[in-house]
Write a protein that holds these residues in place. Structure first.
Motif, short mmCIF file in Angstrom:
data_model
loop_
_atom_site.label_atom_id
_atom_site.label_comp_id
_atom_site.label_asym_id
_atom_site.label_seq_id
_atom_site.Cartn_x
_atom_site.Cartn_y
_atom_site.Cartn_z
N LEU A 185 -13.10 32.30 96.00
CA LEU A 185 -11.68 31.78 95.67
C LEU A 185 -11.52 30.31 95.82
CD1 LEU A 185 -9.60 34.73 97.55
CD2 LEU A 185 -10.40 34.42 95.29
N PRO A 186 -10.72 29.78 95.00
CA PRO A 186 -10.51 28.30 95.29
C PRO A 186 -9.41 27.94 96.27
CG PRO A 186 -9.53 29.29 93.15
CD PRO A 186 -10.49 30.25 93.72
N PRO A 187 -9.27 26.72 96.75
CA PRO A 187 -8.60 26.79 97.98
C PRO A 187 -7.24 27.09 97.65
CG PRO A 187 -9.84 24.75 97.44
CD PRO A 187 -10.05 25.76 96.43
N ASP A 188 -6.68 26.96 96.69
CA ASP A 188 -5.22 27.53 96.53
C ASP A 188 -5.00 28.95 96.56
OD1 ASP A 188 -6.65 27.72 93.88
OD2 ASP A 188 -4.69 27.71 92.98
N LEU A 189 -5.89 29.63 96.02
CA LEU A 189 -5.92 31.08 96.28
C LEU A 189 -6.36 31.76 97.72
CD1 LEU A 189 -7.13 32.43 92.51
CD2 LEU A 189 -5.10 31.89 93.57
N VAL A 190 -7.20 30.87 98.55
CA VAL A 190 -7.39 31.31 99.69
C VAL A 190 -6.16 31.26 100.62
CG1 VAL A 190 -8.49 30.48 101.91
CG2 VAL A 190 -9.89 30.45 99.83
N ALA A 222 -5.53 41.45 92.67
CA ALA A 222 -7.08 41.42 91.89
C ALA A 222 -6.73 40.67 90.40
CB ALA A 222 -7.46 42.72 91.70
N GLU A 223 -5.69 40.67 90.00
CA GLU A 223 -5.48 40.29 88.40
C GLU A 223 -5.38 38.69 88.69
OE1 GLU A 223 -4.77 44.49 88.47
OE2 GLU A 223 -4.02 43.02 89.71
N GLU A 224 -5.03 38.00 89.73
CA GLU A 224 -5.03 36.68 89.82
C GLU A 224 -6.42 36.18 90.37
OE1 GLU A 224 -1.28 35.36 92.10
OE2 GLU A 224 -1.65 37.48 93.02
N MET A 225 -7.59 36.95 90.33
CA MET A 225 -8.78 36.46 91.05
C MET A 225 -9.64 35.77 89.61
SD MET A 225 -9.83 39.34 93.83
CE MET A 225 -9.03 39.48 95.41
N PRO A 226 -10.34 34.95 89.97
CA PRO A 226 -11.44 34.51 89.18
C PRO A 226 -12.40 35.70 89.11
CG PRO A 226 -11.73 33.45 91.02
CD PRO A 226 -10.33 33.97 91.40
N GLY A 227 -13.27 35.42 87.65
CA GLY A 227 -14.20 36.55 87.64
C GLY A 227 -15.08 36.86 88.85
N GLU A 228 -15.99 36.11 89.57
CA GLU A 228 -16.80 36.27 90.35
C GLU A 228 -16.21 37.02 91.57
OE1 GLU A 228 -20.02 33.98 93.41
OE2 GLU A 228 -18.71 32.98 92.28
N ALA A 229 -15.00 36.67 92.10
CA ALA A 229 -14.17 37.12 92.95
C ALA A 229 -13.69 38.70 92.90
CB ALA A 229 -12.94 36.25 93.54
N GLY A 258 -12.11 51.07 90.05
CA GLY A 258 -12.11 49.74 89.44
C GLY A 258 -11.18 48.88 90.37
N THR A 259 -10.59 47.77 90.15
CA THR A 259 -9.78 46.74 90.94
C THR A 259 -8.48 46.66 90.62
OG1 THR A 259 -10.47 45.08 89.66
CG2 THR A 259 -11.87 45.58 91.58
N SER A 260 -8.02 47.23 89.40
CA SER A 260 -6.55 47.25 88.94
C SER A 260 -5.58 47.49 90.01
CB SER A 260 -6.46 47.76 87.82
OG SER A 260 -5.16 47.71 87.26
N GLY A 261 -4.61 46.83 90.38
CA GLY A 261 -3.79 46.90 91.23
C GLY A 261 -3.91 46.79 92.61
N LEU A 262 -4.87 46.06 93.05
CA LEU A 262 -5.42 46.00 94.14
C LEU A 262 -5.04 44.57 94.82
CD1 LEU A 262 -9.11 47.24 94.37
CD2 LEU A 262 -7.10 48.55 95.36
N HIS A 263 -4.77 44.59 96.11
CA HIS A 263 -4.26 43.26 96.76
C HIS A 263 -5.40 43.00 97.83
CE1 HIS A 263 -0.40 43.51 94.59
NE2 HIS A 263 -0.11 42.33 94.93
N PHE A 264 -5.56 41.73 98.15
CA PHE A 264 -6.60 41.31 99.23
C PHE A 264 -5.96 40.45 100.01
CE2 PHE A 264 -9.99 38.19 100.60
CZ PHE A 264 -10.76 39.10 101.35
N ALA A 265 -5.57 40.68 101.17
CA ALA A 265 -5.19 40.04 102.25
C ALA A 265 -6.24 39.50 103.48
CB ALA A 265 -3.93 40.66 102.96
#
Length: 312
Positions: A185-190, A222-229, A258-265
């Motif tokens: 993740l880029p710093p702002d998304l971290v 998940a929808e906010e993550m770049p592809g690799e993440a 899949g990853t749709s609708g997931l959140h990572f904290a």
């Protein structure tokens, strides 16, 4: 050509579990059978699970003849993949190492695990549980399929190091994939994923059967993550799913695909040092991972399905 009885037998995982559970009960001594069997409608015991070193519901391995212990392990193997089974027996074996590290004071041992069968195997609804320190596997079989949660794995020590690398790390993949996802993740998304600078003392859901009211999705969608993440998020979910026998996982009435609708904290430091915690959460999935005392210390992880734990 004559078809053998074995080839005529259903290959459904429900039937495999029922056969293993019935065989286990049939082979027990009468007094042990009474202890191992619990009515399915005893929800106080059926919904009570624990990953602490304590007395558990059902029958302990320690008092069984070897032939009965092997029957218990065969039942456990019906739920778990080879990967999951290897993790489970490694967790059990670590009890002996932990006992040595504690100078034998607490008398921990590899047979301090318990089995309970709820109801009549094969007559849905019914279920079973295998648990002890840092391990709890609960299967509930209904007409709709197999509820596979809660499923808890922990380890203490989390990692045993040798001269060239880890000798044993049952939850090493879970830790490394969580760190890899954060690093992608880029710093702002971290900053968005990190919801606390301090790791908690344990997983937030604990052993509670009623956690959905207090634990809400947080962090980064998940929808906010770049592809690799997002690919790594999918691999992380797969890592937890891979503990289960694939046929058993497929028989779960509802599950995250899949990853749709997931959140990572994330909670704790983001540089891979010290205690840390992460959570993956969606409508039909809760994954928690907590490393509380450093890399070689104490780790807890759980996979749960909100609304379907214990076959609810």
């Amino acid at each position: 050509m004559t078809t053998s009885p074995r080839s005529q037998r259903s290959e459904r995982p429900q039937d495999t579990m029922a056969e293993a559970a019935a065989g286990l009960l049939a082979g027990l001594r009468e007094k042990d059978r009474v202890t191992a069997r619990i009515p399915f409608d005893n929800t106080e015991l059926r919904h009570r699970f624990s990953y602490l070193p304590r007395l558990h519901s059902g029958l302990s391995l320690s008092g069984m003849p070897q032939i009965n212990r092997k029957a218990v392990m065969r039942l456990l193997a019906t739920a778990l993949s080879p990967i999951g089974y290897s993790k489970a027996v490694a967790v059990m074996g670590l009890e002996e190492l932990l006992d040595r590290q504690e100078d034998w004071r607490k008398r921990r041992h590899v047979l301090d695990y318990w089995v309970a069968v709820f109801g009549e195997p094969g007559a849905a609804p019914w279920g079973w549980r295998f648990e002890g320190h840092h391990l709890s596997v609960t299967m509930t079989i209904t007409d709709q399929g197999i509820a596979t949660t809660p499923l808890f794995l922990g380890a203490h020590p989390a990692r045993v190091e040798g001269p060239t690398g880890p000798v044993l790390a049952p939850l090493g993949d879970e830790d490394e994939l969580g760190l890899a996802l954060l690093a992608a993740l880029p710093p702002d998304l971290v900053d968005k994923a990190r919801v606390s600078v301090q790791a908690p003392a344990d997983i937030h859901s604990g052993a509670s059967p009623h956690f959905t009211e207090t634990i809400k999705p947080q962090g980064l969608a998940a929808e906010e993550m770049p592809g690799e993440a997002r690919i790594l998020l999918g691999r992380l979910v797969d890592c937890y799913d891979s503990v289960l026998n694939p046929d058993v996982l497929a028989a779960q009435p509802e599950r995250q695909t899949g990853t749709s609708g997931l959140h990572f904290a994330w909670e704790g430091p983001v540089d891979g040092s010290g205690p840390r915690y992460y959570r993956v959460q969606g409508r039909r999935l809760l994954i928690e991972y907590s490393l509380t005392t450093g890399l070689a210390g104490h780790v807890h992880s759980v996979r749960r399905v909100p609304g379907l734990d214990f076959g609810a």
